[in-house]
Every structure is written in C-alpha cells, then in structure tokens.
Design a protein around this motif. Structure first.
Motif, PDB file in Angstrom:
ATOM      1  N   ALA A 190     -31.145 -56.222 -36.609  1.00  0.00           N
ATOM      2  CA  ALA A 190     -32.164 -55.424 -35.845  1.00  0.00           C
ATOM      3  C   ALA A 190     -31.432 -54.080 -35.612  1.00  0.00           C
ATOM      4  CB  ALA A 190     -32.382 -56.152 -34.626  1.00  0.00           C
ATOM      5  N   ARG A 191     -31.477 -53.171 -36.643  1.00  0.00           N
ATOM      6  CA  ARG A 191     -30.754 -51.916 -36.663  1.00  0.00           C
ATOM      7  C   ARG A 191     -31.576 -51.007 -37.639  1.00  0.00           C
ATOM      8  NH1 ARG A 191     -27.545 -49.836 -40.096  1.00  0.00           N
ATOM      9  NH2 ARG A 191     -26.213 -48.051 -39.682  1.00  0.00           N
ATOM     10  N   VAL A 192     -31.777 -49.692 -37.299  1.00  0.00           N
ATOM     11  CA  VAL A 192     -32.519 -48.596 -38.348  1.00  0.00           C
ATOM     12  C   VAL A 192     -31.513 -47.660 -38.082  1.00  0.00           C
ATOM     13  CG1 VAL A 192     -34.333 -47.314 -38.940  1.00  0.00           C
ATOM     14  CG2 VAL A 192     -34.926 -49.567 -38.092  1.00  0.00           C
ATOM     15  N   GLY A 193     -30.825 -47.119 -39.249  1.00  0.00           N
ATOM     16  CA  GLY A 193     -29.916 -46.129 -39.164  1.00  0.00           C
ATOM     17  C   GLY A 193     -30.392 -45.047 -40.125  1.00  0.00           C
ATOM     18  N   VAL A 194     -29.905 -43.689 -39.552  1.00  0.00           N
ATOM     19  CA  VAL A 194     -30.225 -42.316 -39.908  1.00  0.00           C
ATOM     20  C   VAL A 194     -28.747 -41.776 -40.280  1.00  0.00           C
ATOM     21  CG1 VAL A 194     -31.532 -40.051 -39.745  1.00  0.00           C
ATOM     22  CG2 VAL A 194     -32.566 -42.590 -39.015  1.00  0.00           C
ATOM     23  N   TRP A 229     -41.343 -53.673 -38.366  1.00  0.00           N
ATOM     24  CA  TRP A 229     -41.283 -53.088 -37.041  1.00  0.00           C
ATOM     25  C   TRP A 229     -40.465 -53.990 -35.967  1.00  0.00           C
ATOM     26  CZ3 TRP A 229     -42.383 -48.323 -36.030  1.00  0.00           C
ATOM     27  CH2 TRP A 229     -43.310 -47.502 -36.685  1.00  0.00           C
ATOM     28  N   ILE A 230     -39.460 -53.325 -35.372  1.00  0.00           N
ATOM     29  CA  ILE A 230     -38.607 -53.963 -34.321  1.00  0.00           C
ATOM     30  C   ILE A 230     -38.634 -52.965 -33.082  1.00  0.00           C
ATOM     31  CG2 ILE A 230     -37.093 -55.105 -35.874  1.00  0.00           C
ATOM     32  CD1 ILE A 230     -34.882 -52.796 -35.112  1.00  0.00           C
ATOM     33  N   ARG A 231     -38.457 -53.875 -32.004  1.00  0.00           N
ATOM     34  CA  ARG A 231     -38.294 -53.039 -30.584  1.00  0.00           C
ATOM     35  C   ARG A 231     -36.981 -52.356 -30.671  1.00  0.00           C
ATOM     36  NH1 ARG A 231     -38.498 -56.214 -25.630  1.00  0.00           N
ATOM     37  NH2 ARG A 231     -37.150 -54.747 -24.479  1.00  0.00           N
ATOM     38  N   VAL A 232     -36.730 -51.371 -30.063  1.00  0.00           N
ATOM     39  CA  VAL A 232     -35.386 -50.859 -29.940  1.00  0.00           C
ATOM     40  C   VAL A 232     -35.251 -50.609 -28.650  1.00  0.00           C
ATOM     41  CG1 VAL A 232     -35.109 -49.869 -32.278  1.00  0.00           C
ATOM     42  CG2 VAL A 232     -35.956 -48.470 -30.641  1.00  0.00           C
ATOM     43  N   THR A 233     -33.842 -50.956 -28.306  1.00  0.00           N
ATOM     44  CA  THR A 233     -33.243 -50.917 -26.663  1.00  0.00           C
ATOM     45  C   THR A 233     -32.302 -50.133 -26.732  1.00  0.00           C
ATOM     46  OG1 THR A 233     -32.073 -52.764 -27.034  1.00  0.00           O
ATOM     47  CG2 THR A 233     -34.609 -53.255 -26.196  1.00  0.00           C
ATOM     48  N   VAL A 283     -27.429 -41.535 -36.403  1.00  0.00           N
ATOM     49  CA  VAL A 283     -28.136 -42.342 -35.448  1.00  0.00           C
ATOM     50  C   VAL A 283     -28.500 -43.748 -35.727  1.00  0.00           C
ATOM     51  CG1 VAL A 283     -30.244 -42.062 -33.868  1.00  0.00           C
ATOM     52  CG2 VAL A 283     -28.940 -40.046 -34.724  1.00  0.00           C
ATOM     53  N   ASP A 284     -28.043 -44.732 -34.861  1.00  0.00           N
ATOM     54  CA  ASP A 284     -28.378 -45.948 -34.835  1.00  0.00           C
ATOM     55  C   ASP A 284     -29.475 -46.471 -34.032  1.00  0.00           C
ATOM     56  OD1 ASP A 284     -26.873 -46.407 -37.226  1.00  0.00           O
ATOM     57  OD2 ASP A 284     -25.099 -47.130 -36.024  1.00  0.00           O
ATOM     58  N   LEU A 285     -30.563 -46.866 -34.364  1.00  0.00           N
ATOM     59  CA  LEU A 285     -31.520 -47.382 -33.397  1.00  0.00           C
ATOM     60  C   LEU A 285     -31.559 -48.908 -33.360  1.00  0.00           C
ATOM     61  CD1 LEU A 285     -34.637 -44.872 -34.002  1.00  0.00           C
ATOM     62  CD2 LEU A 285     -32.762 -44.740 -32.125  1.00  0.00           C
ATOM     63  N   ARG A 286     -31.376 -49.610 -32.374  1.00  0.00           N
ATOM     64  CA  ARG A 286     -30.862 -51.000 -32.429  1.00  0.00           C
ATOM     65  C   ARG A 286     -31.712 -52.026 -31.377  1.00  0.00           C
ATOM     66  NH1 ARG A 286     -25.534 -52.106 -30.913  1.00  0.00           N
ATOM     67  NH2 ARG A 286     -25.528 -50.099 -29.305  1.00  0.00           N
ATOM     68  N   LEU A 330     -26.890 -44.980 -25.629  1.00  0.00           N
ATOM     69  CA  LEU A 330     -27.588 -44.811 -24.434  1.00  0.00           C
ATOM     70  C   LEU A 330     -29.030 -45.805 -24.924  1.00  0.00           C
ATOM     71  CD1 LEU A 330     -30.495 -41.987 -25.031  1.00  0.00           C
ATOM     72  CD2 LEU A 330     -28.666 -42.074 -26.704  1.00  0.00           C
ATOM     73  N   ALA A 331     -29.522 -46.305 -23.571  1.00  0.00           N
ATOM     74  CA  ALA A 331     -30.706 -47.000 -23.635  1.00  0.00           C
ATOM     75  C   ALA A 331     -31.929 -46.405 -23.994  1.00  0.00           C
ATOM     76  CB  ALA A 331     -30.636 -47.609 -22.101  1.00  0.00           C
ATOM     77  N   VAL A 332     -32.884 -46.776 -24.889  1.00  0.00           N
ATOM     78  CA  VAL A 332     -34.015 -45.879 -25.384  1.00  0.00           C
ATOM     79  C   VAL A 332     -35.191 -47.292 -25.078  1.00  0.00           C
ATOM     80  CG1 VAL A 332     -32.846 -44.378 -26.622  1.00  0.00           C
ATOM     81  CG2 VAL A 332     -33.655 -46.735 -27.796  1.00  0.00           C
ATOM     82  N   ALA A 333     -36.371 -46.980 -25.034  1.00  0.00           N
ATOM     83  CA  ALA A 333     -37.413 -47.852 -25.177  1.00  0.00           C
ATOM     84  C   ALA A 333     -38.433 -47.117 -26.405  1.00  0.00           C
ATOM     85  CB  ALA A 333     -38.168 -47.572 -23.822  1.00  0.00           C
ATOM     86  N   GLY A 334     -38.445 -47.967 -27.358  1.00  0.00           N
ATOM     87  CA  GLY A 334     -39.468 -47.319 -28.378  1.00  0.00           C
ATOM     88  C   GLY A 334     -39.371 -48.783 -29.651  1.00  0.00           C
TER      89      GLY A 334
END
Length: 84
Positions: free
Chosen positions: A56-60, A21-25, A45-48, A9-13
């Motif tokens: 440009a990814r943070v994984g949990v 810090w990276i912007r995630v989309t 969960v991958d925020l990318r 899904l698209a996210v804003a954060g």
C-alpha cells in the motif's frame, strides 16, 4: 552523497497505485539514490498506508530541480485556492 535525512508525516488523501486507489495516511520524504529514475540522487516521496502492508505505497523519485519546481507550484496553487 546520501544525507539519510528522512522526514515522515501524517497525511490525509488518496493515491492511485497499480491495483487502484488507496487511502494514504503517511508520507516519507528523503534524498537518496533512486530505485528507477536515471539520476545519481533524487528526492523521494512515498505515500503510504502502513496498516495495509508494504504494497500500500506509491513512490515518486524526482530530480532536485523537479522537486523544487513541484514544491513551488504546489505552494502557488494553494495560495490561490479559495479558503475552505
């Protein structure tokens, strides 16, 4: 058992990774074998931000119990937050 169920899904954060810090989309959520967590399967969960490449990814990786508790806590906090 791997379900191969993945939702994106698209996210804003923003997310903080090893380089700052990276912007995630985008976010990807899936249940699979973890890379690092000590468990047979985890909710991942991958925020990318794909526009900035694969780094440009943070994984949990969370146990199913932890993932459910986190989801419930997020909803509880959002329900109590003032409307904006």
């Amino acid at each position: 058992m791997c379900s191969y169920v993945t939702e994106t899904l698209a996210v804003a954060g923003s997310a903080k990774g090893p380089t700052g810090w990276i912007r995630v989309t985008d976010a990807s959520v899936y249940f699979d074998h973890p890379v690092h967590a000590i468990a047979d399967h985890t909710l991942n969960v991958d925020l990318r931000r794909p526009a900035d490449g694969p780094a440009a990814r943070v994984g949990v990786e969370l146990s199913p119990e932890s993932a459910r508790a986190l989801a419930e806590t997020i909803l509880r906090v959002l329900d109590q937050a003032p409307a904006i």
